[in-house]
Design an enzyme around this catalytic site. Structure first.
Site, short mmCIF file in Angstrom:
data_model
loop_
_atom_site.label_atom_id
_atom_site.label_comp_id
_atom_site.label_asym_id
_atom_site.label_seq_id
_atom_site.Cartn_x
_atom_site.Cartn_y
_atom_site.Cartn_z
N HIS A 68 1.31 -1.08 5.71
CA HIS A 68 1.19 -1.69 6.44
C HIS A 68 -0.13 -2.81 6.45
CE1 HIS A 68 3.24 -0.50 10.18
NE2 HIS A 68 3.44 0.84 9.82
N LYS A 96 8.06 -4.70 5.55
CA LYS A 96 7.09 -5.38 7.19
C LYS A 96 6.99 -6.18 6.10
CE LYS A 96 6.41 -0.30 8.04
NZ LYS A 96 6.98 0.04 8.47
N SER A 104 -0.61 3.05 11.02
CA SER A 104 -0.02 2.77 11.73
C SER A 104 -0.07 2.32 13.91
CB SER A 104 1.71 2.90 11.21
OG SER A 104 2.93 3.78 11.52
#
Length: 403
Positions: free
Chosen positions: A214, A245, A186
């Site tokens: 991610h 996300k 990240s």
């Protein structure tokens, strides 16, 4: 020392990072969201360039309507854990759907992505076991390790040879080890060398967990993450991730081919003692997962934006932390330089993330962008125009090795 004395250092850090505009970059108030890519900050309209909203689904109308319908039908919350209050039909449906998405038979849903790591690591490992983790692992992985009580061994970031050495030193105990890495990291946006890691894991008989927080919806032909993109799904034992996300919601999960995953429900404290996700959260997440599956063009658009921004920043002469990725991190000379640059970008109408030690690897300071499929080409151009006004600072000796 009093209970509050330990907070004095935090207060000092807060004073040190107040920008010239009087803002504290860590926890800026977005006074109003206008779209997935724009909001009001300090009374000004800005482009949101650091939200992790990779597919731009936070304002997707189908997701919103699914959440509204569940809110009206089932209320605002579950008011307790699934162990105490039972599972709603939506919880079970989401678990079936995320398992089907990965092509594996078993899944468990947690209330947040952070709790997914705490819950899985704390349930799988304990005293007498060994956790072998990448040195740049997310804080939730480190906290899960602490919760477990297992021995923790760190290997050098994205260094398969170092992982191999450390597992070799464990000898037969390596068969009782869990290796933990991330798909996309990240901070810098770099990817794990997963094919090599899987080969090492097989050689030593260890288990492997990959955090795809991610990379879900970002990598792979179907958007399953780095495990799919690297062609090693069958070599991974557990995939954990978050709905916050690419899916634009809240929650976390683990999927696995191991039937033992179901036993985690009876041993994972973060699962047992946390209120379960609300009906609206579950419904909007289920719809977002369906959108991810039926609209691959979102991922294509995301990568078009990534290519445009990464290429533009490179052409401007900035030092980036990794190859093209939805996480684009610019490396700066110092915390003061990064803070000044962050304020200058905000003044130019662009909000990004300021990342400074100790949260960053190697003691570097970063300006971190996370790109969305919802950004328009014109917004990417405006972001580049704002960055064009920053100094092209040279990195101190030794930091270039991180790139």
């Amino acid at each position: 020392m009093g209970l509050f004395d330990k907070l004095a250092s935090a207060a000092a850090v807060r004073r040190d990072v107040v920008s010239v505009g009087g803002l504290v970059p860590f926890g800026v108030t977005v006074e109003r969201l206008l779209s997935p890519t724009e909001g009001l900050v300090a009374g000004r309209r800005v482009i949101l360039g650091g939200t992790n909203n990779y597919l731009g689904l936070t304002f997707d109308q189908d997701c919103i309507e699914a959440g509204v319908a569940a809110l009206r039908a089932e209320g605002t919350g579950t008011t307790g854990s699934r162990m105490a209050n039972g599972s709603y039909a939506g919880h079970l449906a989401l678990e079936r759907e995320i398992a089907d998405f990965y092509g594996w038979p078993h899944a468990i849903v947690f209330s947040t992505g952070y709790l997914a790591n705490l819950g899985m690591i704390g349930a799988l490992a304990g005293p007498g076991d060994v956790l072998v983790i990448d040195g740049d692992s997310h804080a939730s992985i480190y906290d899960g390790c602490r919760l477990s009580g297992a021995e923790v061994i760190r290997f050098r970031h994205n260094n398969p040879a170092d992982l191999d050495r450390r597992l070799t030193r464990l000898g037969s105990q390596a068969r009782n080890a869990l290796v933990i890495v991330e798909g996309i990291y990240s901070m810098l946006g770099d990817q794990a060398p997963l094919a090599e890691i899987v080969a090492i894991k097989h050689r030593h008989g260890a288990l492997l967990m990959v955090d795809e927080a991610h990379s879900l919806g970002v990598l792979g032909e179907q958007g399953r993450g780095l495990c799919e993109a690297a062609g090693v799904m069958e070599g991974v034992d557990f995939v954990v991730g978050t709905f916050s996300k690419s899916l634009g919601g809240v929650g976390g999960f683990c999927v696995s081919a191991h039937a033992e995953l179901g036993l985690v429900r009876y041993t994972s404290r973060p699962y047992i003692f946390t209120a379960s996700p609300s009906p609206a959260t579950v419904a909007s997440t289920r719809e977002a997962l369906a959108v991810l599956r039926r609209q691959p063009q979102l991922r294509e658009r995301l990568w078009q934006n990534v290519t445009q921004l990464h290429g533009g920043l490179t052409a401007l002469g900035f030092v980036l932390g990794a190859a093209p990725s939805p996480v684009l991190a610019l490396m700066r000379e110092s915390r003061d330089q990064a803070l000044a640059d962050w304020q200058q970008l905000l003044d130019a109408g662009v909000y990004v993330n300021l990342m400074v030690p100790p949260a960053t690897p190697g003691g570097i300071s970063l300006l971190r962008c996370s790109i969305s499929a919802a950004h328009t080409p014109e917004q990417i151009k405006l972001i580049l125009s704002a960055f064009a006004g920053l100094p092209r600072a040279q990195l101190p000796t030794g930091q270039a090795a991180l790139v």
